[in-house]
Write an enzyme that holds these catalytic residues in place. Sequence first.
Site, short mmCIF file in Angstrom:
data_model
loop_
_atom_site.label_atom_id
_atom_site.label_comp_id
_atom_site.label_asym_id
_atom_site.label_seq_id
_atom_site.Cartn_x
_atom_site.Cartn_y
_atom_site.Cartn_z
N GLY A 21 48.40 55.26 -96.56
CA GLY A 21 47.61 54.14 -97.08
C GLY A 21 48.27 53.63 -98.35
O GLY A 21 49.40 54.01 -98.66
N PRO A 25 51.18 58.79 -98.49
CA PRO A 25 50.81 59.56 -97.28
C PRO A 25 49.69 60.56 -97.53
O PRO A 25 49.52 61.05 -98.64
CB PRO A 25 52.10 60.33 -96.95
CG PRO A 25 53.15 59.82 -97.86
CD PRO A 25 52.49 59.16 -99.01
N ASP A 138 34.34 49.53 -98.08
CA ASP A 138 35.62 49.41 -97.37
C ASP A 138 35.46 49.90 -95.93
O ASP A 138 36.31 50.63 -95.42
CB ASP A 138 36.69 50.20 -98.12
CG ASP A 138 38.11 49.70 -97.81
OD1 ASP A 138 38.24 48.55 -97.34
OD2 ASP A 138 39.07 50.47 -98.01
N1 LIG Z 1 41.01 63.77 -93.53
C1 LIG Z 1 42.01 63.21 -92.86
N2 LIG Z 1 42.53 63.82 -91.78
C2 LIG Z 1 43.54 63.23 -91.09
N3 LIG Z 1 44.10 62.06 -91.41
C3 LIG Z 1 43.64 61.42 -92.47
C4 LIG Z 1 42.58 61.96 -93.26
N4 LIG Z 1 42.31 61.10 -94.25
C5 LIG Z 1 43.15 60.08 -94.11
N5 LIG Z 1 43.96 60.25 -93.04
C6 LIG Z 1 44.99 59.32 -92.57
O1 LIG Z 1 45.64 58.74 -93.68
C7 LIG Z 1 45.43 57.31 -93.70
C8 LIG Z 1 45.28 56.85 -95.12
O2 LIG Z 1 44.14 57.48 -95.67
P1 LIG Z 1 43.19 56.75 -96.70
O3 LIG Z 1 42.63 55.54 -96.05
O4 LIG Z 1 42.19 57.72 -97.24
O5 LIG Z 1 44.25 56.38 -97.82
P2 LIG Z 1 44.37 55.16 -98.81
O6 LIG Z 1 45.67 55.35 -99.51
O7 LIG Z 1 43.15 55.10 -99.64
O8 LIG Z 1 44.46 53.97 -97.80
P3 LIG Z 1 43.96 52.48 -97.73
O9 LIG Z 1 45.23 51.71 -97.72
O10 LIG Z 1 43.24 52.40 -96.42
O11 LIG Z 1 43.07 52.23 -98.89
C9 LIG Z 1 44.21 57.08 -92.82
O12 LIG Z 1 44.18 55.80 -92.24
C10 LIG Z 1 44.36 58.18 -91.79
O13 LIG Z 1 45.25 57.78 -90.75
#
Ligand SMILES: Nc1ncnc2c1ncn2[C@@H]1O[C@H](COP(=O)(O)OP(=O)(O)OP(=O)(O)O)[C@@H](O)[C@H]1O
Length: 467
Positions: A21, A25, A138
């Site tokens: 995200g 990672p 979100d």
């Molecule tokens: N608990 C989990 N178990 C497995 N995969 C996960 C988990 N949490 C997140 N992921 C994977 O990692 C990705 C990114 O996680 P997350 O959305 O929490 O991160 P972010 O950096 O806040 O992203 P965003 O760009 O959506 O704001 C998710 O879309 C998912 O594919």
Amino acid sequence: MENYSILEDYSVNWSQKLGTGINGPVRPCTKLSTGERFALKVLLDKPKSQTEVNLHVQCSGHANIVTVYDVYANDVQFPGEEYPRPRLLMVMELMDGGELFDRISQKRGFTEKQAAMYARQIAFGIQRCHMLNIAHRDIKPENLLLKDNSEDSPVKLTDFGFAKVDDGNLVTPHYTPYYVSPQVLEAQRQQRREQRGIIPTTTQYTYDKSCDMWSLGVVLYIMMCGYPPFYSETPSKTITKDMKRRIMAGEYEFPSDEWNIISRQAKDIIKGLLCVVASERMNIEEFLSHPWLQLSTTLPNMQLHSPSLLLDKNSFEAAKEAHSRHLTELRLPETKLTLKPLAIVDNPIMRKRRIQNNESLDNRHLVEPPEKRRTKNELGITCLRDVIAHCILPPRDESGDDSRLCLSVQIACQNNNDDQLLQRLLHRLHWNGEIFTQKVDRSKLAEALAKLVESRTRPPSEEYLKT
Ligand SMILES: Nc1ncnc2c1ncn2[C@@H]1O[C@H](COP(=O)(O)OP(=O)(O)OP(=O)(O)O)[C@@H](O)[C@H]1O
């Protein structure tokens, strides 16, 4: 939160990614004492991330929210970085089943009943947040993950990166007209003015929880048919003007090719969610008690078209992107400007306008005509209402003290300078003309001012009119 190294408790697989995200990672990790596998999200230690972790931990522990098990505050240096940086490492339950919509796209024979089961689970997750007065803000397909690869795997909500405590929500059922407090009505009145863009105010209001319900509507719509309710004729990664207009006008359809096999109840629940007026939008309790979600109801057993349409990665990606952008816009009011009441603005344009209105300094000694006195009274009331609104819903960026409230009271005093009642009630609350000398009880202040406003806005009695 632990301050010692995460490596004392977990081994982290830094090279493998479960997903990526904006924060980088999410990686797998293993608990040393049990061999159990988890997911690790690494965030730079900043106030925004602290809020994310805090609110996620608060909502965690529910069957439809990804559980946070441990949080570490460690200095971590990633390849390419010159020095270690303070980071928060969030150990979450491992969601091995991937994103919900990827699963749906693989399904054969995906029915309305299964869609309703998923919708219920997502709604339970949202209910958990809303009960804690937290708006997720979100809700989108990427943040709906499946626990494992089994058929009946639960779906869970994750990523609290935009979550916030919703202290400004005025649209929950607690505010039915019969039980509403005058303060809330006052704030609602001001909010409506603000929405119509008539008078800029100094206070901000939000409808965050109802934004979650809107997003749930979009997610549910896609789950039923495979494409989003608001789309642009030419698929684009950005939200087009036309799309924005449609969203604002709530213009969407249920095209018969996909929707004629779908029940009236399903359409009804979606209409309740995709309602443009936030205060009329279904809230989470109303959603959960809707007949469509009572699994005892007989729902059509027809195969939905969504799985095959979700397989079209390009258009699905464009839809996700557009929804994300719309969410960003929904969150924007936070950055709204704050403006001074017109009465205290002193710039060339206002000075000229005042002169044109015969309000020049030379004329100040003249008795003001009645209509001008009325305007002055209205201005005074507006300023009092600003104070009331400030007490009920303090601006988000207010520091811990009462300085901005005091400024607001000073402005109200300047614009109500002949009101003895106001002076007396402020005096009782330890107002010395500039500040409150003791910590002020904001609800008492709001209540007293609301009574004052009421007394000054009450229409003259019939008796008076007869004379
Ligand atoms: N608990 C989990 N178990 C497995 N995969 C996960 C988990 N949490 C997140 N992921 C994977 O990692 C990705 C990114 O996680 P997350 O959305 O929490 O991160 P972010 O950096 O806040 O992203 P965003 O760009 O959506 O704001 C998710 O879309 C998912 O594919």
